[in-house]
Design an enzyme around this catalytic site. Structure first.
Site, mmCIF file in Angstrom:
data_model
loop_
_atom_site.group_PDB
_atom_site.id
_atom_site.type_symbol
_atom_site.label_atom_id
_atom_site.label_comp_id
_atom_site.label_asym_id
_atom_site.label_seq_id
_atom_site.Cartn_x
_atom_site.Cartn_y
_atom_site.Cartn_z
ATOM 1 N N GLY A 91 21.243 108.119 36.535
ATOM 2 C CA GLY A 91 20.802 108.769 35.307
ATOM 3 C C GLY A 91 21.278 110.205 35.210
ATOM 4 O O GLY A 91 21.715 110.659 34.146
ATOM 5 N N GLU B 139 18.026 90.307 39.474
ATOM 6 C CA GLU B 139 17.400 90.644 38.192
ATOM 7 C C GLU B 139 18.397 91.208 37.182
ATOM 8 O O GLU B 139 18.224 91.056 35.971
ATOM 9 C CB GLU B 139 16.279 91.679 38.389
ATOM 10 C CG GLU B 139 15.121 91.208 39.236
ATOM 11 C CD GLU B 139 15.336 91.492 40.724
ATOM 12 O OE1 GLU B 139 14.390 91.286 41.497
ATOM 13 O OE2 GLU B 139 16.455 91.927 41.088
ATOM 14 N N ASP C 195 25.922 116.530 47.435
ATOM 15 C CA ASP C 195 24.555 116.983 47.191
ATOM 16 C C ASP C 195 24.567 118.453 46.775
ATOM 17 O O ASP C 195 25.290 119.271 47.355
ATOM 18 C CB ASP C 195 23.705 116.827 48.458
ATOM 19 C CG ASP C 195 23.500 115.366 48.840
ATOM 20 O OD1 ASP C 195 23.791 114.483 48.014
ATOM 21 O OD2 ASP C 195 23.045 115.111 49.977
ATOM 22 N N CYS D 267 -3.313 116.591 28.302
ATOM 23 C CA CYS D 267 -3.910 115.282 28.042
ATOM 24 C C CYS D 267 -5.265 115.177 28.743
ATOM 25 O O CYS D 267 -6.222 115.818 28.342
ATOM 26 C CB CYS D 267 -2.944 114.176 28.449
ATOM 27 S SG CYS D 267 -3.366 112.557 27.753
ATOM 28 N N HIS E 134 1.540 116.076 25.114
ATOM 29 C CA HIS E 134 2.357 116.256 26.322
ATOM 30 C C HIS E 134 3.536 117.187 26.023
ATOM 31 O O HIS E 134 4.625 116.723 25.674
ATOM 32 C CB HIS E 134 2.871 114.903 26.817
ATOM 33 C CG HIS E 134 1.825 114.043 27.430
ATOM 34 N ND1 HIS E 134 1.573 114.023 28.786
ATOM 35 C CD2 HIS E 134 0.946 113.176 26.870
ATOM 36 C CE1 HIS E 134 0.583 113.167 29.037
ATOM 37 N NE2 HIS E 134 0.185 112.646 27.887
ATOM 38 N N GLU F 14 5.423 118.688 27.989
ATOM 39 C CA GLU F 14 6.512 118.566 28.963
ATOM 40 C C GLU F 14 7.666 117.711 28.457
ATOM 41 O O GLU F 14 8.811 117.865 28.893
ATOM 42 C CB GLU F 14 5.996 118.006 30.294
ATOM 43 C CG GLU F 14 5.564 116.545 30.282
ATOM 44 C CD GLU F 14 4.099 116.339 29.927
ATOM 45 O OE1 GLU F 14 3.543 115.291 30.308
ATOM 46 O OE2 GLU F 14 3.524 117.221 29.257
#
Length: 546
Positions: A19, A149, A240, A379, A515, A517
Site C-alpha cells: 500500500g 483466497e 528500509d 468518538c 473522527h 484523523e
C-alpha cells in the site's frame, strides 16, 4: 478519458508495504499532473472490515461517502489528493454477495454460476467502474501470491490486462530480498520463486520493487532482472527508511514514474516533489519533544489506531515537534490507577466499541480534566469525557452510556434511532439492527459555535468531518450538563446531534463525536490535532495557561 492500469501484487511474505509503495508511486504520478486513483481488492470473505476485530485487521478507514474500508485507503488519501469512495475498496465477500443476489433474482437466466467467468467478471466490472475518469488507476491486490483466497482476483486482473492490452496495463510486484548475516549476502532466490509463482498464473511483472534492509547493489539487481525476465532498470531497490514519507523520493530517484509514463505513452512534466521535501525537512528538524498518552483498548496492535497515529505525527510536523506516542491500556488504568498517566504532556482517548476498559478511559478523562492536562477525545473518547463530567461535575451519580449500562439513571449517551445520512436520506435504527453497515457513517456537516475553541481552530463556521458510531449524546440530559459548565461547540447539520464538546475552564479540553484523523494528511495536517499537539508543547514549556 482512457484509463491506464497498474496492478500491484506482493510475494514472499505479507506486510511488505504494498500500500505504501503503491501510494508513493501514485504521489509521484500525481505530482506530474496526472489524475490518479487507487483501489484495494481484499480476498477475505467478510463483506467489509466494519465488524472485524481491530486487533486482527487494524483500523477501519471511513471514506467521505460512508464506506468502511481497509486501512490502506488511509495511506492512499494521505499520499494523494484524490478522495477515496466505496468504489475504491471491495472484498471477495462483497463480490460473492452481489453475484449470489443476482442469481437469486434470475439475472443469469439459469446458468451455472462459477468462479470463472461470473466472479472474475464481477471483479473486472468493479475495477473498471472504480477507475473511471482517471488517467491512471493503481489497483492493489491484498494478500500474497500463492494464497488460495486471492486466486480469483489474480485471474481477474490477468484477464483484464489481456483485454486492455500492453499499452494500457502493467504489473508491479513487491518482493523481499533478505540479508543473511551468517552468509554476509543478500538472497535473491525468494524473489525468483515469487515471480515464478506469479508466472504460473499467467502474470509477468513489469516492475519489481525489492524490499530490503539495505540498498540492493547493481550486480544483484542485474541477477534479479535476468532470472525474473524484467528490465534491469525496472528492478527497484526499496530499502528500509525511518519515515514512509521518504519513499516517494526514493522511488522517483530510480525512475519508476518514467517507466510508467513510457509504457503508457504519456507525456507529462517532471514531478514537483517540493511539498514532500518540506514534509521530510519538518520531520527531520523538530524544535522540541512531546509525549502523548493514547489510552485505548486495542494497543497490542498499533495499526488499530493507524490514522490517529499518523494524524499526531502530522500535527507534530506542523508544530515542529517530535511526537512520541505512549500507548496505555485502559484496563491498566482501571487496575493500577491514574498514576500511570503521570508525566504525559497530553492525553488522547480514541474510538472503540464494547465495555472492556471503558472505566479506564473515564478515569483518563477525569485525570486530564482535574490536572489540566490537554485532552482530545475522539468518538468514544468524547462519550467517556461526557460520562465523567456528568458523574463528577454535574452530580449525575452513576451516569453512563446505554451501550454499557441499560439501567443507568442518567443515560447521558444513547443509541441514535434516527439521523440524516451524508446524502440527505433519513436513517433509522433499533437495538435489533444488524451490526454491519448500520452506523452513522461518512462525512457530515457540523456547525461550530461562536467563541468556541473549535471554531477558533478551524477558522470556519461550518466543517465536514467523517463519522462512525451508533451512540450519541442524550439531548434530554444536555441542559443539566450545560448548566454545570459543559460547552457544546459543535452541532450536526440539523442541530439535533452534539458533535463537539469543550470544557471552558480548562486550558485545552476538546472532544469530538466524529473522527478527525481520517482527514489529516502530512502536507496539510488537521486543525484539531494541530491545536492539541501545540497545547502539549506549551505544557512542556510551561506556557499553557492552567
Amino acid at each position: 478519458m482512457t484509463t491506464n492500469y497498474i496492478f500491484v501484487t506482493g510475494g514472499v511474505v505479507s506486510s511488505l508495504g504494498k500500500g505504501i509503495a503503491a501510494a508513493s508511486l501514485a504521489a509521484i504520478l500525481e505530482a506530474r499532473g496526472l489524475k490518479v486513483t487507487m483501489m484495494k481488492l481484499d480476498p477475505y470473505i467478510n463483506v467489509d472490515p466494519g465488524t472485524m476485530s481491530p486487533t486482527q485487521h487494524g483500523e477501519v478507514f471511513v471514506t467521505e461517502d460512508g464506506a468502511e474500508t481497509d486501512l490502506d485507503l488511509g495511506h492512499y488519501e494521505r499520499f494523494i489528493r484524490t478522495k477515496m469512495t466505496k468504489r475504491n475498496n471491495f472484498t471477495a465477500g462483497r463480490v460473492y454477495a452481489d453475484v449470489l443476489r443476482k442469481e437469486r433474482r434470475g439475472d443469469y437466466l439459469g446458468a451455472t454460476i462459477q468462479v470463472i467467468p461470473h466472479i472474475t467478471n464481477a471483479i473486472k466490472e468493479r475495477v473498471i467502474s472504480g477507475a473511471e475518469g482517471h488517467d491512471i488507476a493503481i489497483v492493489e491486490v491484498g494478500g500474497t501470491v500463492g494464497d488460495i483466497e486471492s486466486l480469483p482476483f489474480m485471474e481477474a486482473i490477468r484477464q483484464l490486462a489481456v483485454e486492455l492490452g500492453r499499452e494500457r496495463a502493467m504489473f508491479m510486484h513487491l518482493t523481499l530480498v533478505p540479508y543473511l548475516g551468517a552468509a554476509g549476502e543478500l538472497k535473491t532466490k525468494p524473489t525468483q520463486h515469487s515471480v515464478k509463482e506469479l508466472l504460473s498464473i499467467g502474470i509477468q511483472p513489469d516492475i519489481l520493487v525489492c524490499r530490503s534492509d539495505r540498498v540492493i547493489p547493481a550486480n544483484e539487481r542485474k541477477k534479479i532482472a535476468l532470472f525474473c525476465n524484467v528490465q534491469e532498470k525496472a528492478v527497484i531497490s526499496m530499502k528500509d527508511v525511518d519515515s514512509i514519507y521518504k519513499i516517494p523520493q526514493l522511488i522517483k530517484a530510480q525512475g519508476t514514474d518514467d517507466l510508467v509514463c513510457q509504457r503508457f505513452g504519456i507525456t507529462a512534466p517532471e514531478a514537483d516533489l517540493s511539498e514532500w521535501e518540506q514534509v521530510i525537512y519538518e520531520e527531520a528538524n523538530p524544535t522540541g519533544d512531546v509525549v502523548i498518552g493514547m489510552v485505548g483498548k486495542y494497543i497490542e496492535l498499533p495499526d488499530a489506531y493507524k490514522s490517529v497515529n499518523e494524524a499526531l505525527k502530522h500535527a507534530g510536523l506542523k508544530n515542529r515537534l517530535n511526537v512520541t506516542i505512549k500507548y496505555v491500556d485502559s484496563q491498566d488504568v482501571e487496575s493500577k490507577g491514574t498514576e500511570i498517566l503521570e508525566g504525559l504532556d497530553a492525553i488522547l482517548v480514541p474510538g472503540g466499541f464494547g465495555d472492556r476498559g471503558v472505566e479506564g478511559k473515564i478515569l483518563a478523562a477525569q485525570y486530564a480534566r482535574e490536572n489540566k492536562v490537554p485532552y482530545l477525545g475522539i468518538c468514544l473518547g468524547m462519550q467517556v469525557a461526557l460520562i465523567e463530567y456528568a458523574r463528577n461535575v454535574a452530580n449525575m451519580e452513576g451516569a453512563h452510556s446505554s451501550e454499557f449500562s441499560k439501567d443507568t439513571k442518567f443515560p447521558v449517551v444513547g443509541l441514535i434511532t434516527e439521523w440524516i445520512d451524508s446524502e440527505g436520506n433519513v436513517e433509522e435504527r433499533t437495538e435489533k439492527s444488524d451490526l454491519g453497515g448500520t452506523m452513522r457513517l461518512g462525512s457530515q456537516l457540523c456547525h461550530l459555535a461562536k467563541g468556541s475553541k473549535a471554531r477558533e481552530l478551524y477558522g470556519n463556521a461550518t466543517v465536514e468531518e467523517r463519522h462512525r458510531h451508533r451512540y450519541e449524546v442524550n439531548n434530554n440530559l444536555l441542559p443539566q450538563l450545560e448548566k454545570a459548565g459543559l460547552k457544546v461547540s459543535g452541532l450536526s447539520a440539523d442541530k439535533k446531534l452534539v458533535e463537539i464538546i469543550e470544557i471552558p475552564n480548562h486550558p485545552w479540553f476538546v472532544a469530538a463525536q466524529f473522527h478527525p484523523e481520517f482527514t489529516s494528511t502530512p502536507r496539510d495536517g488537521h486543525p484539531l490535532f494541530e491545536g492539541f499537539v501545540k497545547a502539549a508543547g506549551e505544557s512542556v514549556r510551561g506556557e499553557l495557561e492552567k
